[in-house]
Design a protein around this motif. Structure first.
Motif, PDB file in Angstrom:
ATOM      1  N   ALA A 271      15.669 -38.673 -58.585  1.00 51.92           N
ATOM      2  CA  ALA A 271      14.528 -39.470 -58.134  1.00 51.92           C
ATOM      3  C   ALA A 271      14.730 -39.893 -56.676  1.00 51.92           C
ATOM      4  CB  ALA A 271      14.360 -40.697 -59.027  1.00 51.92           C
ATOM      5  N   PRO A 272      13.646 -40.203 -55.972  1.00 50.17           N
ATOM      6  CA  PRO A 272      13.789 -40.633 -54.578  1.00 50.17           C
ATOM      7  C   PRO A 272      14.391 -42.020 -54.478  1.00 50.17           C
ATOM      8  CG  PRO A 272      11.508 -40.856 -55.293  1.00 50.17           C
ATOM      9  CD  PRO A 272      12.227 -40.154 -56.403  1.00 50.17           C
ATOM     10  N   ALA A 273      15.174 -42.229 -53.422  1.00 46.77           N
ATOM     11  CA  ALA A 273      15.636 -43.574 -53.105  1.00 46.77           C
ATOM     12  C   ALA A 273      14.451 -44.386 -52.586  1.00 46.77           C
ATOM     13  CB  ALA A 273      16.741 -43.515 -52.060  1.00 46.77           C
ATOM     14  N   PHE A 274      14.545 -45.693 -52.665  1.00 45.18           N
ATOM     15  CA  PHE A 274      13.440 -46.536 -52.186  1.00 45.18           C
ATOM     16  C   PHE A 274      13.268 -46.409 -50.678  1.00 45.18           C
ATOM     17  CE2 PHE A 274      14.531 -48.744 -56.165  1.00 45.18           C
ATOM     18  CZ  PHE A 274      13.270 -48.793 -56.739  1.00 45.18           C
ATOM     19  N   PHE A 275      14.377 -46.321 -49.972  1.00 49.06           N
ATOM     20  CA  PHE A 275      14.352 -46.195 -48.516  1.00 49.06           C
ATOM     21  C   PHE A 275      15.676 -45.587 -48.076  1.00 49.06           C
ATOM     22  CE2 PHE A 275      14.965 -50.601 -49.944  1.00 49.06           C
ATOM     23  CZ  PHE A 275      16.306 -50.807 -49.650  1.00 49.06           C
ATOM     24  N   THR A 276      15.758 -45.231 -46.818  1.00 51.09           N
ATOM     25  CA  THR A 276      16.969 -44.627 -46.272  1.00 51.09           C
ATOM     26  C   THR A 276      17.690 -45.621 -45.378  1.00 51.09           C
ATOM     27  OG1 THR A 276      15.880 -43.784 -44.283  1.00 51.09           O
ATOM     28  CG2 THR A 276      15.798 -42.387 -46.266  1.00 51.09           C
ATOM     29  N   THR A 277      18.908 -45.266 -44.988  1.00 52.61           N
ATOM     30  CA  THR A 277      19.638 -46.118 -44.035  1.00 52.61           C
ATOM     31  C   THR A 277      18.890 -46.179 -42.702  1.00 52.61           C
ATOM     32  OG1 THR A 277      21.000 -44.207 -43.422  1.00 52.61           O
ATOM     33  CG2 THR A 277      21.881 -45.688 -45.099  1.00 52.61           C
ATOM     34  N   ALA A 278      18.225 -45.088 -42.335  1.00 52.81           N
ATOM     35  CA  ALA A 278      17.431 -45.099 -41.099  1.00 52.81           C
ATOM     36  C   ALA A 278      16.250 -46.059 -41.221  1.00 52.81           C
ATOM     37  CB  ALA A 278      16.940 -43.681 -40.788  1.00 52.81           C
ATOM     38  N   ASP A 279      15.617 -46.090 -42.394  1.00 53.65           N
ATOM     39  CA  ASP A 279      14.514 -47.031 -42.614  1.00 53.65           C
ATOM     40  C   ASP A 279      14.990 -48.472 -42.429  1.00 53.65           C
ATOM     41  OD1 ASP A 279      12.698 -44.996 -43.271  1.00 53.65           O
ATOM     42  OD2 ASP A 279      13.196 -45.094 -45.400  1.00 53.65           O
ATOM     43  N   MET A 280      16.205 -48.755 -42.869  1.00 57.57           N
ATOM     44  CA  MET A 280      16.725 -50.122 -42.780  1.00 57.57           C
ATOM     45  C   MET A 280      16.966 -50.547 -41.338  1.00 57.57           C
ATOM     46  SD  MET A 280      19.362 -50.198 -46.045  1.00 57.57           S
ATOM     47  CE  MET A 280      19.564 -51.996 -46.025  1.00 57.57           C
ATOM     48  N   GLN A 281      17.060 -49.583 -40.433  1.00 59.48           N
ATOM     49  CA  GLN A 281      17.291 -49.897 -39.020  1.00 59.48           C
ATOM     50  C   GLN A 281      16.003 -50.197 -38.263  1.00 59.48           C
ATOM     51  OE1 GLN A 281      19.359 -46.418 -37.640  1.00 59.48           O
ATOM     52  NE2 GLN A 281      21.303 -47.009 -38.578  1.00 59.48           N
ATOM     53  N   GLN A 282      14.856 -49.968 -38.903  1.00 56.50           N
ATOM     54  CA  GLN A 282      13.573 -50.175 -38.225  1.00 56.50           C
ATOM     55  C   GLN A 282      13.249 -51.664 -38.105  1.00 56.50           C
ATOM     56  OE1 GLN A 282      12.108 -47.401 -36.878  1.00 56.50           O
ATOM     57  NE2 GLN A 282      14.005 -46.502 -37.721  1.00 56.50           N
ATOM     58  N   ASN A 283      12.503 -51.998 -37.075  1.00 52.55           N
ATOM     59  CA  ASN A 283      12.159 -53.404 -36.830  1.00 52.55           C
ATOM     60  C   ASN A 283      11.278 -53.996 -37.919  1.00 52.55           C
ATOM     61  OD1 ASN A 283      13.622 -53.498 -34.427  1.00 52.55           O
ATOM     62  ND2 ASN A 283      11.867 -52.820 -33.191  1.00 52.55           N
ATOM     63  N   ASP A 284      10.544 -53.151 -38.625  1.00 52.12           N
ATOM     64  CA  ASP A 284       9.639 -53.678 -39.651  1.00 52.12           C
ATOM     65  C   ASP A 284      10.306 -53.778 -41.027  1.00 52.12           C
ATOM     66  OD1 ASP A 284       9.789 -50.984 -40.172  1.00 52.12           O
ATOM     67  OD2 ASP A 284       7.622 -50.668 -40.357  1.00 52.12           O
ATOM     68  N   PHE A 285      11.601 -53.517 -41.103  1.00 50.84           N
ATOM     69  CA  PHE A 285      12.328 -53.711 -42.366  1.00 50.84           C
ATOM     70  C   PHE A 285      12.755 -55.180 -42.424  1.00 50.84           C
ATOM     71  CE2 PHE A 285      15.890 -53.706 -45.287  1.00 50.84           C
ATOM     72  CZ  PHE A 285      15.507 -52.799 -46.256  1.00 50.84           C
ATOM     73  N   LYS A 286      12.130 -55.965 -43.293  1.00 53.14           N
ATOM     74  CA  LYS A 286      12.291 -57.424 -43.278  1.00 53.14           C
ATOM     75  C   LYS A 286      13.179 -57.962 -44.411  1.00 53.14           C
ATOM     76  CE  LYS A 286       9.559 -57.849 -39.735  1.00 53.14           C
ATOM     77  NZ  LYS A 286      10.119 -58.159 -38.408  1.00 53.14           N
ATOM     78  N   ILE A 287      13.589 -57.118 -45.328  1.00 51.78           N
ATOM     79  CA  ILE A 287      14.379 -57.593 -46.471  1.00 51.78           C
ATOM     80  C   ILE A 287      15.727 -58.138 -45.988  1.00 51.78           C
ATOM     81  CG2 ILE A 287      15.545 -56.907 -48.601  1.00 51.78           C
ATOM     82  CD1 ILE A 287      13.335 -54.788 -48.951  1.00 51.78           C
ATOM     83  N   GLU A 288      16.061 -59.336 -46.422  1.00 48.51           N
ATOM     84  CA  GLU A 288      17.327 -59.967 -46.035  1.00 48.51           C
ATOM     85  C   GLU A 288      18.347 -59.972 -47.167  1.00 48.51           C
ATOM     86  OE1 GLU A 288      16.950 -63.753 -44.009  1.00 48.51           O
ATOM     87  OE2 GLU A 288      14.863 -63.316 -43.531  1.00 48.51           O
ATOM     88  N   VAL A 289      17.855 -59.957 -48.421  1.00 56.79           N
ATOM     89  CA  VAL A 289      18.732 -59.999 -49.593  1.00 56.79           C
ATOM     90  C   VAL A 289      18.295 -58.923 -50.571  1.00 56.79           C
ATOM     91  CG1 VAL A 289      19.384 -61.334 -51.645  1.00 56.79           C
ATOM     92  CG2 VAL A 289      19.315 -62.446 -49.398  1.00 56.79           C
ATOM     93  N   ILE A 290      19.261 -58.140 -51.052  1.00 59.60           N
ATOM     94  CA  ILE A 290      18.993 -57.154 -52.098  1.00 59.60           C
ATOM     95  C   ILE A 290      19.857 -57.491 -53.304  1.00 59.60           C
ATOM     96  CG2 ILE A 290      19.114 -54.726 -52.783  1.00 59.60           C
ATOM     97  CD1 ILE A 290      18.648 -53.982 -49.854  1.00 59.60           C
ATOM     98  N   ALA A 291      19.213 -57.771 -54.425  1.00 55.17           N
ATOM     99  CA  ALA A 291      19.911 -57.965 -55.698  1.00 55.17           C
ATOM    100  C   ALA A 291      19.747 -56.661 -56.476  1.00 55.17           C
ATOM    101  CB  ALA A 291      19.327 -59.139 -56.465  1.00 55.17           C
TER     102      ALA A 291
END
Length: 400
Positions: A271-291
């Motif tokens: 299955a696809p991952a929710f996002f990539t490590t590159a996605d996490m580097q974008q300015n519009d990635f706002k998530i601060e905590v992942i449980a």
């Protein structure tokens, strides 16, 4: 039949039990089964709680027909030629348990895995999932409080049970957080239960994406909310489960508006991952905590920043989005990862009671039959071989 409740040997130690004292007594009274318990100093229900109900304590359990635990049994503690129940974490060819599966085969052990005890429609009959979701949601909120300093909340492990935790929720004042929760099964339902008990409003995904709130809200995503077909054909849920490789993530808009992400899905490796490590580097990635309740370890994971499992003793690590490496927790320039892989252990009393009840209702009657499809479907090894349903693991066992 003689059943032995074994001592948990895996580290970090797990306090859960498959059968609580009252359930052992009930089984002995109502079924043609003797139940004994291997002494342990680590259980949430101590030895005395079993003894006071006249449940025999037995240091040598080699005369038992069936041995029941919770987590994987260390290889050195396996007894040959027995039937074991435990969560083996082998059915997805998890590399860290390859040697365990090999040892089970070598010792002629009949392994019945709780994770694949299902009814005729494929629905699981026994699980800790609800409690994993409950603790995961609580810990996700706790992590944000530690990170931001905006509120204080005790760890779930520091409450006697969930009833005590709910009393604290009555006085909990949260900032206007936005929380995205994935999964609608036992884990997702357990997480949603806690968020609602905390007074957090549940809103629809579209409203979550487009509206601003002056109070804490969460949305709960179904698979069709966070994935779609690569060829943009109509989404059919059964297609996703049958051929997950045909789909890609559509989670990005949620990452752009969420403070906390609670991941409660069952993830297929294809299955696809929710996002990539590159996605996490974008300015519009706002998530601060992942449980990450799912807690599949990167790089084969739905969350690429789950570099490892964390522990109840040390529940959070930081993920440096620029370098893709682990860093210290609670830093403003990183994402905090709560990825404990034995979350129900923080609600060990509640979780154990529920688990034992499910076993008595759905599994024990099947175990006592001469032939049971329920038991056969969950039997991974038998007579020194992988069963037909799990023969796909042979290359994994052989190291290929």
């Amino acid at each position: 039949m003689k059943i032995g409740v074994i001592r948990e040997g895996k580290n970090p130690p797990d306090a859960r039990v498959p059968l609580v004292p009252q359930q052992c007594r009930y089984i002995a009274k109502h079924f043609p089964v003797d139940v004994v318990v291997e002494p342990s100093p680590k259980r949430i229900f101590d030895d005395e709680e079993y003894q006071v109900l006249n449940i025999p304590m037995q240091a040598d359990i080699s005369d038992c027909d069936v041995l029941m635990g919770v987590k994987e049994v260390p290889i050195a503690q396996l007894i040959a030629d027995k039937t074991y129940f435990f969560f083996s974490h082998t059915i997805k060819a998890q590399a860290y348990n390859r040697d365990l599966l090999r040892a089970i085969l070598e010792k002629n052990i009949r392994l019945i895995d709780y994770e694949v005890l299902t009814d005729d429609k494929g629905k699981r009959l026994i699980a800790f999932g609800r409690f994993a979701g409950m603790v995961g949601a609580h810990n996700g909120i706790w992590t944000y409080g530690k990170r931001s300093g905006a509120f204080e909340l005790k760890r779930m492990k520091d409450y006697r049970d969930y009833a005590e935790a709910k009393l604290d929720y009555e006085n909990l004042v949260l900032p206007p957080l936005k929380i995205v929760l994935t999964g609608t099964g036992r884990v997702g339902q357990g997480a949603a239960e806690v968020l609602k008990d905390m007074g957090i409003e549940k809103v629809r995904p579209k409203a979550f994406l487009n509206e601003t709130y002056n109070h804490a809200v969460f949305t709960q995503l179904r698979v069709e909310d966070y994935a779609w077909r690569k060829d943009k054909k109509a989404f059919v849920r059964n297609d996703f489960y049958a051929q997950p490789e045909l789909f890609e993530s559509r989670f990005t808009p949620y990452a752009a508006v969420s403070d906390i992400f609670i991941n409660g899905i069952y993830w297929d490796n294809a299955a696809p991952a929710f996002f990539t490590t590159a996605d996490m580097q974008q300015n519009d990635f706002k998530i601060e905590v992942i449980a990450d309740v799912t807690c599949d370890i990167a790089p084969v994971s739905s969350v690429p920043s789950t570099l490892r499992a964390s522990t109840i003793a040390d529940p959070v690590f930081g993920y440096d989005v620029k370098n893709g490496t682990e860093t210290a927790a609670f830093q403003t320039d990183s994402v905090d990862m709560m990825a404990i892989d034995n979350l129900p252990n923080e609600l060990a009393r509640d979780a154990s009671r529920s688990f034992g009840k499910q076993f008595i209702e759905h599994v024990l009657p099947e175990l006592l039959k001469d032939q049971s499809d329920v038991i056969e479907r969950a039997t991974i090894t038998k007579n020194g071989q992988l069963t037909e349903q799990y023969a796909y693991l042979q290359d994994f066992v052989d190291g290929k």
